[in-house]
Design an enzyme around this catalytic site. Structure first.
Site, mmCIF file in Angstrom:
data_model
loop_
_atom_site.group_PDB
_atom_site.id
_atom_site.type_symbol
_atom_site.label_atom_id
_atom_site.label_comp_id
_atom_site.label_asym_id
_atom_site.label_seq_id
_atom_site.Cartn_x
_atom_site.Cartn_y
_atom_site.Cartn_z
ATOM 1 N N ASN A 279 4.063 3.755 0.993
ATOM 2 C CA ASN A 279 4.736 4.473 1.964
ATOM 3 C C ASN A 279 5.860 3.610 2.300
ATOM 4 O OD1 ASN A 279 4.538 5.322 5.482
ATOM 5 N ND2 ASN A 279 5.014 6.674 3.882
ATOM 6 N N GLY B 235 5.051 -9.828 4.071
ATOM 7 C CA GLY B 235 5.893 -9.761 5.252
ATOM 8 C C GLY B 235 5.188 -10.702 6.598
ATOM 9 N N ASP C 149 2.490 -8.980 9.154
ATOM 10 C CA ASP C 149 1.068 -9.263 9.071
ATOM 11 C C ASP C 149 0.916 -10.793 9.024
ATOM 12 O OD1 ASP C 149 -0.196 -6.485 8.892
ATOM 13 O OD2 ASP C 149 1.747 -6.613 7.517
ATOM 14 N N MET D 253 0.816 -1.165 0.089
ATOM 15 C CA MET D 253 -0.164 -0.014 -0.231
ATOM 16 C C MET D 253 0.875 1.312 0.056
ATOM 17 S SD MET D 253 -3.649 -1.008 2.096
ATOM 18 C CE MET D 253 -2.772 -0.694 3.820
ATOM 19 N N HIS E 188 9.751 -3.221 3.142
ATOM 20 C CA HIS E 188 9.050 -3.522 2.016
ATOM 21 C C HIS E 188 10.058 -3.817 0.955
ATOM 22 C CE1 HIS E 188 5.718 -0.688 3.435
ATOM 23 N NE2 HIS E 188 5.127 -1.668 2.891
HETATM 24 O O1 PAF Z 1 -0.122 -5.892 3.453
HETATM 25 C C1 PAF Z 1 -0.459 -5.019 2.823
HETATM 26 O O2 PAF Z 1 0.051 -3.791 2.787
HETATM 27 C C2 PAF Z 1 -1.805 -4.925 2.241
HETATM 28 O O3 PAF Z 1 -2.729 -5.511 3.077
HETATM 29 C C3 PAF Z 1 -1.924 -5.574 0.959
HETATM 30 C C4 PAF Z 1 -1.319 -7.155 0.985
HETATM 31 C C5 PAF Z 1 -1.115 -4.956 -0.114
HETATM 32 C C6 PAF Z 1 -3.426 -5.750 0.273
HETATM 33 O O4 PAF Z 1 -3.877 -4.353 0.219
#
Ligand code: PAF
Length: 285
Positions: A32, A149, A152, A30, A37
């Site tokens: 940022n 990751g 989550d 998403m 990331h």
């Molecule tokens: O983990 C995230 O950033 C979001 O939940 C994802 C997997 C990009 C889905 O919008």
């Protein structure tokens, strides 16, 4: 790095890479972007020949009172960061591109039960929004491998289940949590932590590690450990959403004879909801 905003054009670019024999890795985000990331992108590159990242702040996975409108959008900086890692393609669609028929009538993907516990209990509909958009992005990109990751952890477990249940031909790879020096898990929402709260914001991590040490010592009083850890977090000045010792795959509350355990937690600072987890394999002890 090539940048695309439309499903059709990104699909064409990827299919010509695939036709040349490239194995495609995918990192949905998403935006940022932070060090965590970029580590996902590097890991995808280890598994594949070409890496696609996406940036889309998916309103479907935010509750009405949540932070969709103030979620940090930093596309220019994100592009610069992606230029420093082996990312070949960036897909950054707008909402019209992803939900051309609107969200109300959108077909949805639901992983029952697992989506309703832990974070799902306090964020109703959240995981339905995640699985729907991830399924959709998988259909656009058609990756061989997708990297998520472990921060989550519940999301990762739900996506693994979705892929298994729906026979989606994508290998799901989990990436280790990237942390700040004091143990705080990296997250885009860390920018919402007030400077005064920051020194103690690693308390969630400290308390999960405290539980992990107790489990390694053979302590199996799960409920008492969860309660004590929650008390530690409250004593540091934060509200606790949950602290739960779970079986790692099902995310059911741990039973005495489970060996693969994950301790998950969520807490609130004044303006942020932070999550974290630690896993433990008691077989290794
Ligand atoms: O983990 C995230 O950033 C979001 O939940 C994802 C997997 C990009 C889905 O919008």
């Amino acid at each position: 790095m090539q940048i695309f905003h439309h499903c059709q054009s990104v699909r064409e670019a990827i299919s010509s890479a695939r036709a040349n024999g490239a194995k495609i890795g995918f990192v949905p985000t998403m935006g940022n972007l932070h060090r965590g990331h970029l580590a996902l992108v590097r890991l995808a590159a280890e598994h594949c020949d070409a890496v696609v990242a996406s940036i889309f702040v998916n309103r479907m996975q935010f509750g009405l009172n949540e932070d969709w409108d103030r979620y940090p959008r930093t596309l220019e900086q994100d592009i610069q960061k992606l230029e420093t890692v082996p990312c070949d393609v960036l897909f950054c669609p707008d909402e019209q591109e992803i939900y051309p028929n609107g969200m109300d009538e959108q077909a949805r993907v639901i992983v029952p039960t697992m989506s309703d516990i832990l974070c799902g209990a306090s964020r109703p509909g959240h995981f339905e929004g995640v699985t729907t958009v991830v399924a959709k992005l998988f259909n656009v990109v058609q990756p061989d491998v997708a990297v998520f990751g472990r921060k989550d952890f519940q999301q990762l477990a739900i996506i693994r289940r979705m892929v298994e249940d729906l026979c989606v031909p994508v290998k799901i790879v989990g990436a280790d949590i990237e942390r700040e020096d004091d143990g705080l898990a990296m997250s885009s929402r860390n920018s919402f932590i007030a400077p005064g709260e920051r020194p103690k914001a690693n308390q969630l991590h400290r308390s999960l590690e405290w539980i992990r040490a107790k489990l390694y010592d053979g302590n199996r009083a799960f409920k008492a450990l969860e309660a004590e850890a929650a008390e530690q977090i409250r004593a540091a000045g934060f509200n606790v959403d949950y602290i739960r010792i779970c079986e790692s795959r099902s995310l059911e509350p741990a039973a005495d004879d489970d060996n693969e355990l994950t301790v998950l937690g969520a807490m609130y600072t004044e303006k942020a909801r932070l999550i974290d987890n630690v896993s433990i394999a008691l077989d290794d002890v």
